[in-house]
Design a protein around this motif. Structure first.
Motif, short mmCIF file in Angstrom:
data_model
loop_
_atom_site.label_atom_id
_atom_site.label_comp_id
_atom_site.label_asym_id
_atom_site.label_seq_id
_atom_site.Cartn_x
_atom_site.Cartn_y
_atom_site.Cartn_z
N LYS A 21 -4.17 3.54 -7.31
CA LYS A 21 -4.92 2.42 -7.88
C LYS A 21 -4.15 1.11 -7.71
O LYS A 21 -4.75 0.05 -7.49
N ASP A 22 -2.83 1.19 -7.80
CA ASP A 22 -2.00 -0.02 -7.64
C ASP A 22 -1.51 -0.14 -6.19
O ASP A 22 -0.39 -0.60 -5.94
N PHE A 23 -2.33 0.28 -5.26
CA PHE A 23 -1.97 0.32 -3.85
C PHE A 23 -1.40 -1.03 -3.37
O PHE A 23 -1.96 -2.09 -3.63
N ASP A 24 -0.26 -0.95 -2.69
CA ASP A 24 0.40 -2.13 -2.14
C ASP A 24 0.47 -1.95 -0.62
O ASP A 24 1.20 -1.07 -0.13
N PRO A 25 -0.27 -2.74 0.15
CA PRO A 25 -0.29 -2.57 1.61
C PRO A 25 1.06 -2.80 2.28
O PRO A 25 1.23 -2.45 3.45
N LEU A 26 2.01 -3.35 1.53
CA LEU A 26 3.33 -3.59 2.11
C LEU A 26 4.28 -2.41 1.91
O LEU A 26 5.37 -2.39 2.47
N LYS A 27 3.85 -1.44 1.11
CA LYS A 27 4.67 -0.26 0.88
C LYS A 27 4.35 0.83 1.90
O LYS A 27 3.33 0.78 2.58
N LYS A 28 5.22 1.84 1.97
CA LYS A 28 5.00 3.01 2.81
C LYS A 28 4.75 4.22 1.91
O LYS A 28 5.59 4.56 1.07
N SER A 81 -0.09 0.78 8.70
CA SER A 81 1.13 0.07 8.27
C SER A 81 1.65 0.56 6.93
O SER A 81 2.84 0.45 6.64
N TYR A 82 0.77 1.10 6.10
CA TYR A 82 1.15 1.50 4.75
C TYR A 82 1.46 3.00 4.65
O TYR A 82 1.63 3.53 3.55
N VAL A 83 1.52 3.72 5.76
CA VAL A 83 1.79 5.16 5.76
C VAL A 83 3.19 5.42 6.30
O VAL A 83 3.61 4.86 7.31
N ASP A 84 3.90 6.33 5.61
CA ASP A 84 5.20 6.79 6.09
C ASP A 84 4.95 7.99 7.01
O ASP A 84 4.64 9.09 6.53
N PRO A 85 5.06 7.84 8.32
CA PRO A 85 4.72 8.92 9.25
C PRO A 85 5.65 10.12 9.17
O PRO A 85 5.32 11.19 9.70
N GLU A 86 6.78 9.95 8.50
CA GLU A 86 7.72 11.06 8.34
C GLU A 86 7.39 11.91 7.12
O GLU A 86 8.02 12.95 6.90
#
Length: 721
Positions: free
Chosen positions: A491-498, A578-583
């Motif tokens: 809910k508090d999604f931050d597009p700058l985070k992973k 951009s907001y997903v950690d692929p690892e």
């Protein structure tokens, strides 16, 4: 600096909802905190413009069957209250006699497999309010005769007929024997894969019973052990034909109730008999048969007086044909049929001799339910995905294919139960943004007449949790495949985070997980994960349903190949967000979804770092004939298709974290699948986690089982993703 009290107050007010947000817990989710109100066992009557609902208080074992008027929705009366009859320990199920003056009531039910059960059955006379026990034994699948005078049922693999007036019982088959011969009740694989249990049917005058006899003598046996906390485990052995092995030999019989004679019908070289149904002509029986590959279907008409069988329709497919219950006979014995033969599932009208009159519906969309035919208005009522494959709408159309009208007025998932006169329907509606509602609607224009049930209280309750949204999207893979998907973000999604991502899917043939409907219990689990900082996503890849036969049947003979490719390719797209950690991308699933999760962590070990597989098939050679061969042919014919898509053969590829879960008493996907997968992983010196649930079947439930399982999965996700 000047202090701005108004700005501070505004800040407090806007911050309060987030600060006051209630957190979802597994105890609340599995404690039925978010259960919806429904209309249980809704039956539309045939002889009056009325319907009945089972209203049950399961905690106290009390139930009523209540009668309502379709036009007013007012309760007419209570047909029966279990409290008035000490014999009834609640009401589990009920069916009407053809004249709707009597009821067959099930109580004290005991589940056998997915659909089958035994129960104490009672005949209830609505007028005299008298209750008569059908048998001293717990029986299966009782059904009234068309003349309302008798009830047939199955017991210990034989068929019986009870005469209501005489209160006497006659056994009409005698050779039934466990793990050898079954009369009128399906064997395990028919029940599971052709989805029916009652393999007998009364004709329109009540003087004939057609039934299927299963000789499973040569079918290989499978044994499970029940631990039951006893000193020694108790073995349970049943007939289970694995891919490529022998099935039951089936034969068709017609029993003459008056003469007491039994006639065997010659159907030639028939392999499967997945449906029998009497037509409107009392002495004409319809029978559907399939070859072993399930790509050649015959519709027979049988003359019950002579036993002569005639093929009136044949349908073939380059892949497979799926059996449905949409065969409907009209007064002139012409019939309505649904088929995928033009590439999409549509409605067809044939005359009594099997000649096509017309294709009633057409277009690049699918019929998803057939509701019925109104002979007065000559309209057919159905449900389809014409307004998008994730939606369901209700329509009517003339049997001539003209004057189509959309009766559902909102986007989402709508289904209908029509009144006997087809002037009204009870609409069930829900969407991802609307909790389930039941309303009375007009069949003329679809407009709402009156609300019956809403779930506003649940919707209000959920506001306190400030749940995130389930967002629908279409993902286009690098190979150009367009796949339906949904995503749940914090809910508090931050597009700058992973963020770490957990993928959920099922992916089985013709299935659908991406649909515009209200929340399943798993959705609350995903909302809880989102509250804890995870993104959850789901993608319906090729092989899933409601987008046409080509999209669904591309997986033929390669079950798991394209489905796995699409999950891997979709995750590669998601991993570039951009907001997903692929690892930190994991995947989980149950049953076919467990098979998929296993394959994905092994074949996609460069994109998935974690997987949870619950009750997975790990080798298609271990699964049953009807399902596996429908999509794969036999392992003798297609060994590479089996071996190249079975996780057990790729155990050496494991790199990420893997949790394997199974019930020891799974009659469907045997624990053998996980045991041999465990051995393959061990011999490849791979570290992994696993859990076996004693005496639990494919659903792995009972007591605190689901809570414990989902807690285990939650901990595994938090530790490894």
């Amino acid at each position: 600096m000047k202090y701005n009290f108004t700005a501070f107050l505004f800040f407090l007010l806007t911050a309060l909802p987030l600060a006051a947000q209630q957190k979802l817990t597994l105890e609340a989710i599995w404690g039925s905190a978010f259960r919806t109100q429904d209309m249980d066992e809704l039956h539309a009557l045939k002889n009056a413009n009325q319907y009945t609902v089972l209203n049950a208080d399961y905690r106290n074992g009390i139930a009523t069957i209540d009668l309502y008027d379709f036009k007013t929705l007012e309760k007419v009366k209570t047909l029966i209250n279990s409290r008035d009859f000490p014999e009834l320990n609640g009401i589990d199920d009920y069916t009407f006699s053809p004249d709707e003056k009597k009821l067959l009531i099930a109580t004290n039910s005991e589940q056998i497999y997915r659909h089958s059960f035994t129960a104490d059955f009672y005949i209830y006379d609505i007028t005299s309010k008298s209750l008569t026990k059908l048998s001293d034994n717990k029986v299966q699948e009782p059904t009234f005769s068309a003349d309302n005078s008798k009830v047939a049922y199955g017991f210990d693999n034989n068929l019986y007929v009870y005469d209501i007036a005489a209160k006497s019982t006659k056994q009409i088959t005698t050779d039934g024997k466990r793990n050898a011969v079954i009369n009128g009740i399906t064997d395990w694989v028919y029940e599971e894969e052709f989805a029916f249990v009652r393999a007998y049917d009364w004709n329109a005058t009540g003087d004939k019973i057609a039934y299927i006899r299963f000789d499973e003598t040569e079918v290989p046996e499978f044994t499970m052990e029940y631990y039951n906390q006893g000193l020694y485990p108790v073995p349970y052995t049943f007939k289970y034909p694995k891919a490529g092995e022998k099935n039951s030999e089936v034969s068709l019989h017609i029993y003459d109730v008056k003469a007491g004679t039994d006639k065997t019908v010659n159907l030639g070289d028939t392999y499967y008999i997945p449906r029998i149904q009497w037509t409107n002509e009392a002495q004409t029986l319809s029978v559907q048969t399939l070859n072993r590959h399930q790509n050649n279907l015959n519709l027979f008409f049988i003359d019950a007086t002579t036993g002569k069988a005639s093929v009136i329709m044949n349908e073939t497919d380059k892949a497979y044909i799926e059996i449905t219950d949409n065969l409907t006979f009209l007064d002139d014995n012409s019939y309505i049929w649904t088929s995928e033969k033009d590439g999409y599932n549509h409605i067809y009208h044939y005359n009594k001799n099997g000649k096509l009159i017309r294709q009633v519906t057409q277009g690049s969309w699918e019929i998803t339910a057939y509701y019925g035919y109104d002979k007065k208005s000559k309209n057919i009522f159905y449900q389809s995905v014409e307004n998008g494959s994730i939606n369901r709408d209700v329509y009517r159309i003339g049997i001539d294919g003209k004057n189509k009208v959309r009766l559902s007025l909102k986007e989402g998932t709508t289904s209908a139960t029509f009144s006997p006169e087809y002037d009204y329907f009870i609409q069930s509606y829900a969407s991802v943004n609307q909790s389930p509602t039941y309303t009375l609607n007009s069949s003329k224009d679809g407009k709402q007449v009156k609300e019956i049930i809403n779930n506003n209280a649940l919707a209000q309750k959920l506001r306190d949790y400030n749940l995130p949204q389930k967002e629908f999207m279409v993902i286009t893979t690098d190979k150009g495949h367009q796949l339906n998907a949904w995503m749940i973000k914090p809910k508090d999604f931050d597009p700058l985070k992973k963020y770490p991502v957990l993928m959920y899917q099922y992916s089985g043939p013709g299935s659908q997980e991406v649909s515009n409907d209200w929340f399943s219990i798993n959705d609350y689990y995903y909302f809880m994960l989102a509250q804890q900082g995870y993104i959850v996503a789901c993608v319906d890849g090729r092989g899933t349903g409601y987008k046409g036969a080509e999209f669904k049947k591309v997986t033929y003979k390669e079950l798991g190949k394209y489905e796995v490719e699409d999950q891997i390719d979709a995750v590669k797209v998601i991993g570039r967000y951009s907001y997903v950690d692929p690892e930190r991308i994991g995947i989980w699933g149950w049953s076919f979804g467990g098979f998929m999760a296993s394959n994905c962590i092994l074949k996609g070990n460069d994109v998935f770092s974690m997987a949870i597989a619950v009750a997975p098939v790990t080798n298609w050679r271990f699964y049953d004939t009807v399902y596996t061969e429908r999509y794969m042919q036999t392992p003798q014919e297609n060994p590479a298709g089996y071996d190249q898509n079975s996780p057990i053969n790729f155990a050496g590829n494991l790199k990420g974290k893997f949790l394997l879960v199974h019930g020891s008493a799974d009659d469907n996907v045997h624990v053998q699948n996980s045991m041999l997968m465990i051995e393959a992983l061990v011999q490849n010196n791979k570290q992994f986690d696993w859990a076996i649930y004693p005496d639990k079947n494919h659903g792995i439930y009972g007591g605190y089982t689901r809570l414990q399982l989902y807690t285990k999965m939650l901990n595994f996700i938090k530790e490894n993703l």
